[in-house]
Design a protein around this motif. Structure first.
Motif, PDB file in Angstrom:
ATOM      1  N   PHE B 281      52.175  15.121  86.266  1.00  0.00           N
ATOM      2  CA  PHE B 281      53.018  15.445  85.106  1.00  0.00           C
ATOM      3  C   PHE B 281      52.240  16.270  84.089  1.00  0.00           C
ATOM      4  CE2 PHE B 281      53.502  13.883  80.680  1.00  0.00           C
ATOM      5  CZ  PHE B 281      54.674  14.524  80.352  1.00  0.00           C
ATOM      6  N   LYS B 282      51.003  15.856  83.813  1.00  0.00           N
ATOM      7  CA  LYS B 282      50.241  16.548  82.773  1.00  0.00           C
ATOM      8  C   LYS B 282      49.960  17.996  83.148  1.00  0.00           C
ATOM      9  CE  LYS B 282      47.895  12.796  80.387  1.00  0.00           C
ATOM     10  NZ  LYS B 282      46.597  12.164  80.085  1.00  0.00           N
ATOM     11  N   ILE B 283      49.841  18.242  84.434  1.00  0.00           N
ATOM     12  CA  ILE B 283      49.516  19.599  84.873  1.00  0.00           C
ATOM     13  C   ILE B 283      50.775  20.440  85.093  1.00  0.00           C
ATOM     14  CG2 ILE B 283      48.527  20.915  86.818  1.00  0.00           C
ATOM     15  CD1 ILE B 283      46.404  18.633  86.982  1.00  0.00           C
ATOM     16  N   SER B 284      51.818  19.819  85.637  1.00  0.00           N
ATOM     17  CA  SER B 284      52.967  20.635  86.048  1.00  0.00           C
ATOM     18  C   SER B 284      54.271  20.371  85.315  1.00  0.00           C
ATOM     19  CB  SER B 284      53.210  20.460  87.553  1.00  0.00           C
ATOM     20  OG  SER B 284      52.105  20.938  88.279  1.00  0.00           O
ATOM     21  N   SER B 285      54.431  19.207  84.707  1.00  0.00           N
ATOM     22  CA  SER B 285      55.643  18.808  83.989  1.00  0.00           C
ATOM     23  C   SER B 285      56.320  17.636  84.707  1.00  0.00           C
ATOM     24  CB  SER B 285      56.626  19.968  83.812  1.00  0.00           C
ATOM     25  OG  SER B 285      57.752  19.561  83.069  1.00  0.00           O
ATOM     26  N   TYR B 286      57.499  17.291  84.231  1.00  0.00           N
ATOM     27  CA  TYR B 286      58.193  16.079  84.701  1.00  0.00           C
ATOM     28  C   TYR B 286      58.544  16.166  86.183  1.00  0.00           C
ATOM     29  CZ  TYR B 286      58.710  14.710  79.840  1.00  0.00           C
ATOM     30  OH  TYR B 286      58.456  14.343  78.547  1.00  0.00           O
ATOM     31  N   PRO B 287      58.195  15.125  86.951  1.00  0.00           N
ATOM     32  CA  PRO B 287      58.550  15.127  88.378  1.00  0.00           C
ATOM     33  C   PRO B 287      60.054  15.282  88.597  1.00  0.00           C
ATOM     34  CG  PRO B 287      57.090  13.265  87.868  1.00  0.00           C
ATOM     35  CD  PRO B 287      57.435  13.917  86.569  1.00  0.00           C
ATOM     36  N   GLY B 288      60.843  14.674  87.736  1.00  0.00           N
ATOM     37  CA  GLY B 288      62.295  14.714  87.896  1.00  0.00           C
ATOM     38  C   GLY B 288      62.848  16.127  87.823  1.00  0.00           C
ATOM     39  N   ASN B 289      62.268  16.955  86.969  1.00  0.00           N
ATOM     40  CA  ASN B 289      62.745  18.344  86.861  1.00  0.00           C
ATOM     41  C   ASN B 289      62.549  19.090  88.179  1.00  0.00           C
ATOM     42  OD1 ASN B 289      63.381  17.804  84.246  1.00  0.00           O
ATOM     43  ND2 ASN B 289      61.701  18.973  83.342  1.00  0.00           N
ATOM     44  N   PHE B 290      61.372  18.888  88.784  1.00  0.00           N
ATOM     45  CA  PHE B 290      61.093  19.547  90.073  1.00  0.00           C
ATOM     46  C   PHE B 290      61.957  18.943  91.179  1.00  0.00           C
ATOM     47  CE2 PHE B 290      57.309  20.692  87.698  1.00  0.00           C
ATOM     48  CZ  PHE B 290      57.034  21.974  88.133  1.00  0.00           C
ATOM     49  N   LEU B 291      62.098  17.613  91.164  1.00  0.00           N
ATOM     50  CA  LEU B 291      62.906  16.948  92.192  1.00  0.00           C
ATOM     51  C   LEU B 291      64.336  17.485  92.162  1.00  0.00           C
ATOM     52  CD1 LEU B 291      62.818  14.396  94.240  1.00  0.00           C
ATOM     53  CD2 LEU B 291      64.033  13.210  92.417  1.00  0.00           C
ATOM     54  N   ASN B 292      64.903  17.534  90.973  1.00  0.00           N
ATOM     55  CA  ASN B 292      66.309  17.929  90.856  1.00  0.00           C
ATOM     56  C   ASN B 292      66.534  19.415  91.167  1.00  0.00           C
ATOM     57  OD1 ASN B 292      66.551  15.318  90.078  1.00  0.00           O
ATOM     58  ND2 ASN B 292      67.022  15.716  87.935  1.00  0.00           N
ATOM     59  N   ALA B 293      65.467  20.200  91.027  1.00  0.00           N
ATOM     60  CA  ALA B 293      65.572  21.629  91.360  1.00  0.00           C
ATOM     61  C   ALA B 293      65.262  21.885  92.826  1.00  0.00           C
ATOM     62  CB  ALA B 293      64.614  22.434  90.485  1.00  0.00           C
ATOM     63  N   GLY B 294      65.044  20.807  93.581  1.00  0.00           N
ATOM     64  CA  GLY B 294      64.706  20.967  95.002  1.00  0.00           C
ATOM     65  C   GLY B 294      63.308  21.524  95.188  1.00  0.00           C
ATOM     66  N   GLN B 295      62.453  21.294  94.217  1.00  0.00           N
ATOM     67  CA  GLN B 295      61.084  21.827  94.282  1.00  0.00           C
ATOM     68  C   GLN B 295      60.043  20.716  94.441  1.00  0.00           C
ATOM     69  OE1 GLN B 295      61.118  24.006  90.607  1.00  0.00           O
ATOM     70  NE2 GLN B 295      62.107  25.796  91.508  1.00  0.00           N
ATOM     71  N   CYS B 296      60.502  19.517  94.704  1.00  0.00           N
ATOM     72  CA  CYS B 296      59.612  18.369  94.886  1.00  0.00           C
ATOM     73  C   CYS B 296      60.314  17.409  95.842  1.00  0.00           C
ATOM     74  CB  CYS B 296      59.347  17.699  93.534  1.00  0.00           C
ATOM     75  SG  CYS B 296      58.475  16.129  93.615  1.00  0.00           S
ATOM     76  N   ILE B 297      59.523  16.742  96.673  1.00  0.00           N
ATOM     77  CA  ILE B 297      60.115  15.819  97.645  1.00  0.00           C
ATOM     78  C   ILE B 297      59.843  14.368  97.279  1.00  0.00           C
ATOM     79  CG2 ILE B 297      60.059  15.079 100.057  1.00  0.00           C
ATOM     80  CD1 ILE B 297      59.417  17.997 100.785  1.00  0.00           C
ATOM     81  N   PHE B 298      58.627  14.103  96.812  1.00  0.00           N
ATOM     82  CA  PHE B 298      58.240  12.744  96.410  1.00  0.00           C
ATOM     83  C   PHE B 298      57.895  12.750  94.924  1.00  0.00           C
ATOM     84  CE2 PHE B 298      56.708  13.122 100.885  1.00  0.00           C
ATOM     85  CZ  PHE B 298      57.588  12.211 101.460  1.00  0.00           C
ATOM     86  N   ALA B 299      58.719  12.119  94.136  1.00  0.00           N
ATOM     87  CA  ALA B 299      58.474  12.048  92.697  1.00  0.00           C
ATOM     88  C   ALA B 299      58.237  10.593  92.319  1.00  0.00           C
ATOM     89  CB  ALA B 299      59.667  12.607  91.925  1.00  0.00           C
ATOM     90  N   ILE B 300      57.058  10.302  91.822  1.00  0.00           N
ATOM     91  CA  ILE B 300      56.808   8.919  91.397  1.00  0.00           C
ATOM     92  C   ILE B 300      56.865   8.865  89.878  1.00  0.00           C
ATOM     93  CG2 ILE B 300      55.172   7.009  91.325  1.00  0.00           C
ATOM     94  CD1 ILE B 300      54.262   7.688  94.069  1.00  0.00           C
ATOM     95  N   ASP B 301      57.764   8.041  89.406  1.00  0.00           N
ATOM     96  CA  ASP B 301      57.960   7.873  87.967  1.00  0.00           C
ATOM     97  C   ASP B 301      58.418   6.440  87.737  1.00  0.00           C
ATOM     98  OD1 ASP B 301      58.341   8.317  85.235  1.00  0.00           O
ATOM     99  OD2 ASP B 301      59.311  10.261  85.538  1.00  0.00           O
ATOM    100  N   SER B 302      58.500   6.074  86.489  1.00  0.00           N
ATOM    101  CA  SER B 302      58.935   4.709  86.155  1.00  0.00           C
ATOM    102  C   SER B 302      60.379   4.482  86.589  1.00  0.00           C
ATOM    103  CB  SER B 302      58.825   4.518  84.645  1.00  0.00           C
ATOM    104  OG  SER B 302      59.423   3.309  84.263  1.00  0.00           O
TER     105      SER B 302
END
Lengths: 229, 534
Positions: B281-302
């Motif tokens: 997150f600190k380097i790239s931003s919120y995992p959810g933003n990438f996940l929802n844009a189809g740019q992330c497959i595994f997003a670990i968040d609370s």
């Protein structure tokens, strides 16, 4: 003789003005020009010289600075900074910053942990009117600069927390498109008059708006001035 | 000579008195004692520093809770101050401790409370309040239906114990979840197990880096793909160490994180950071933003961020035209041993600060206890993938009905949010917390910083080898002041004694000198009298 003297004086004035105008771009040895910084790859080390335009409140030995030179804008996120040094970062102050270029949610910045030294020099960048670039890709060319938008219509105002005391989100419309702006609390939340002015904006009001062109998943200017028409 | 003796004695008395005063230092508040009665004719203004997840519904729930409470206790006014950042609350509390202007009630983490407790009786110990028959949990004089001690989830209340005593009550609990773009994983030919291993996640992440001839990623056809993004890297390191039964810290505050297992983890992380298949997150931003844009497959968040996850999420920070359609699934975080899964327990707790007027403290306690009632617990937990901290709320029919109505299209019952809550409800016995001591908050920061550092270094094409790791450990220990063997101080353990201040040394030297002079004077008198007798 008087004519010659007058000519000499006029030429001196012209040259000195030209020198003043150009001094903002003159870089020290080993320092990148804005164009070189702009072209640098993400995650590469960068060394730039720029002039502080504003900064967010110092906290925990870190400070976030909006800076500019004559060619472009910079965003130095959470630079290492003592409280004593933070007091020296007044608008116009020239600093040399060493850090790593990065991108966070679309915002191109010098990443957390950069170091800086204060140099001689002073420059305040004027606001650029970028109203015509709204909604176009070219707007990103002005990222981090002080920019202005004319005749923007307020469409929504909300506090981050639901009540005063934190960021204020302001949406403006222009030509049928809506754009998200933000009063960043740590930038100018302590200016009570300005904070109250922005917080009391109402839907339908038409304003001229100035701010630093921050980016968060799209343009998200950090507002510094609002003139209600 | 008698005159000299009198002066010396006076000097000794003054010096002794001064030194005793110096030993005490600034006088703190007396420990809170539960008053016999709660004076309802007296008005109490209490302050409540609350944290919300930039979620206005949570703000409304706080406001309703305050309003409902004030209706029951008209002589108490609760003034709320809102934060969206635990760090800022922590900073403000620390600042206010020195001026004795702490809030009455505060949302916080036990790690932070351990630091608040460096002041004498600053934070109210709750042991007696819990069991008080009148004002205690569900006590006889409470005007609302509060939970009893046994009706608070045991794991969650145990997390509020610092040393041998309770200093907080849980408010909400969450864990971390692995939010997965199931559509992409299956399209790549993988079958997702019920519980994923770290090896599985790394393998799929690397496979997702395959590109087409035009430079786009094969899995999504886009120019951007970060297959695995972890929001909280401190949790990542802590969870991995816990799963491997490796050292982190002990309850005495001994720092154990700088070990070979930590290095192994960092080398593994660095491999995947180097290929670009892992980021933070600190380097790239919120995992959810990438996940929802189809740019992330595994997003670990609370699990408390579940309403931001998935195509049909309640909230989006990216423009809707960038959101892609995919099937989202919620899993436990990756494990090293799928037969013995471990996941962190986290979430806000509440503490109360001591004041001179015991009635004011009791008013604070009454409000804090009110926050554990079913209405508050259920309504707040339903804003995100939180779970109520009381069995009383978890087991009530209304909450069970809420869980049963999961749907992707109903914002109030968003299925990803409910699945995230169920992840914790079904795995509460598999949760853990880290030891709390004065300095544990710094250790947590350091744990995350280790992962952030190697990830940044790999992206910056630096060499991450044994020498790098040694330097990283040394620098991190220095930066977070983890050099001392033990950082404890609030658990009743001994702290290493530091050098005495100059003033104290001067006092001791003066006292010793005076006693030597007195002894010499006595000896002189004794010898003189013997001579006279001769």
């Amino acid at each position: 003789m008087k004519k010659v003297l007058a000519l000499v004086c006029a030429l001196s004035l012209v040259f000195s003005l030209a020198a003043c105008g150009g001094s903002a771009d003159k870089k020290s040895a080993g320092v990148m020009t804005y164009a070189e910084y702009d072209a640098a790859a993400l995650d590469s080390e960068v060394v730039v010289e720029a002039y502080v335009q504003a900064h967010q409140s110092w906290w925990d030995n870190k400070i976030t600075v909006y800076a500019a030179d004559k060619d472009g804008g910079y965003f130095f996120y959470n630079m290492n900074c003592s409280e004593a040094d933070a007091a020296k970062l007044t608008p116009g102050t020239k600093i040399k910053v060493t850090g790593y270029k990065s991108e966070w949610a679309g915002e191109v910045e010098v990443a957390e942990g950069a170091t800086f030294e204060i140099e001689d020099g002073n420059y305040i960048a004027p606001a650029k009117d970028v109203t015509a670039s709204l909604g176009k890709d070219e707007l990103k060319n002005y990222q981090n600069q002080l920019v202005s938008f004319k005749d923007m219509t307020v469409s929504a105002v909300s506090y981050k927390n639901g009540e005063p005391g934190d960021d204020i989100y302001v949406n403006f419309t222009k030509d049928g498109q809506e754009y998200a702006f933000c009063l960043e609390y740590y930038l100018n939340g302590s200016d009570a008059d300005f904070y109250n002015l922005v917080g009391s904006l109402t839907e339908g009001q038409v304003c001229d708006v100035e701010g630093y062109l921050y980016w968060y998943e799209g343009p998200n200017p950090h507002i510094t001035k609002v003139t209600v028409k | 000579m008698r005159k000299i003796a009198k002066i010396t004695l006076l000097f000794v008395l003054i010096t002794t008195t001064l030194s005793m005063c110096a030993c005490h230092g600034r006088k703190g508040l007396d420990a809170f004692v539960i008053p016999e009665q709660f004076d309802e004719t007296k008005h109490y203004d209490i302050s409540f520093w609350a944290k919300n997840d930039t979620n206005l519904t949570q703000v409304d729930i706080y406001k309703k809770a305050i309003s409902d409470f004030e209706a029951l206790y008209p002589n108490i006014t609760v003034n709320m101050r809102l934060y969206t950042d635990y760090g800022r609350i922590y900073n403000d509390v620390i600042t206010n401790i020195s001026t004795n202007t702490t809030p009455n009630v505060c949302i916080t983490y036990p790690d932070h409370i351990a630091t608040y407790m460096t002041g004498a009786n600053t934070v109210v110990e709750l042991d007696d309040l819990f069991v008080d028959t009148r004002f205690g949990l569900n006590g006889s004089e409470i005007k609302y239906d509060a939970p009893s001690f046994d009706e608070i989830v045991p794991q969650f209340i145990d997390e509020c114990k610092i040393g041998e005593h309770y200093y907080a009550v849980p408010f909400m609990r969450s864990t971390e979840a692995l939010y997965v773009n199931k559509t992409y994983v299956e399209a790549m030919g993988y079958e997702i197990p019920d519980i994923m291993t770290w090896d599985f996640v790394w393998e799929v992440s690397e496979a997702a880096m395959a590109k087409n001839a035009d430079g786009t990623f094969k899995v999504n056809g886009q120019n951007v793909m970060i297959p695995f993004i972890y929001k909280s890297t401190d949790n990542m390191m802590i969870s991995m160490l816990k799963q491997l039964d490796a050292g982190y810290s002990d309850p005495d505050g001994n720092i154990e994180i700088f070990n070979d297992t930590t290095k192994d983890i960092l080398f593994e992380v660095s491999k995947h950071a180097g290929t670009g298949s892992f980021s933070t997150f600190k380097i790239s931003s919120y995992p959810g933003n990438f996940l929802n844009a189809g740019q992330c497959i595994f997003a670990i968040d609370s699990t408390a961020g579940a309403t931001w996850m998935g195509t049909h999420a309640n909230h989006h920070d990216i423009s809707l035209d960038k959101v892609v359609e995919f099937e989202t699934e919620v899993y436990p975080i990756p494990q090293f041993d799928v037969n013995d899964p471990k996941m962190i327990s986290q979430g806000p707790s509440m503490c109360i600060f001591n004041k001179e007027d015991p009635g004011e403290v009791l008013a604070s306690w009454l409000f804090m206890q009110f926050m554990l009632t079913n209405d508050v617990q259920m309504s707040y937990s339903e804003t995100e993938g939180y779970v109520p901290v009381t069995l009383k709320a978890q087991n009530c029919d209304e909450y069970k009905e809420y869980l049963s109505l999961a749907s992707p299209d109903d914002p109030d019952h968003y299925d990803i949010k409910i699945k995230a809550a169920e992840l914790l409800l079904n795995n509460t016995d598999k949760t853990f917390v880290t030891p709390v001591f004065n300095g544990s908050a710094s250790l947590r920061d350091a744990a995350g910083q280790l992962i952030e550092s190697v990830t940044k270094s790999m992206r910056r094409k630096e060499t991450v080898d044994a020498a790098y790791m040694d330097k990283l450990f040394k620098d991190t220990a220095a930066l977070y002041h983890l050099n001392q063997k033990s950082m404890a101080g609030n658990n009743g353990q001994k702290q290493e004694l530091s050098r005495l201040p100059g003033a104290s040394i001067a006092l001791i030297v003066t006292l010793i000198t005076v006693w030597i002079l007195l002894g010499a004077y006595y000896l002189y008198g004794f010898i003189s009298s013997r001579k006279k007798k001769k």
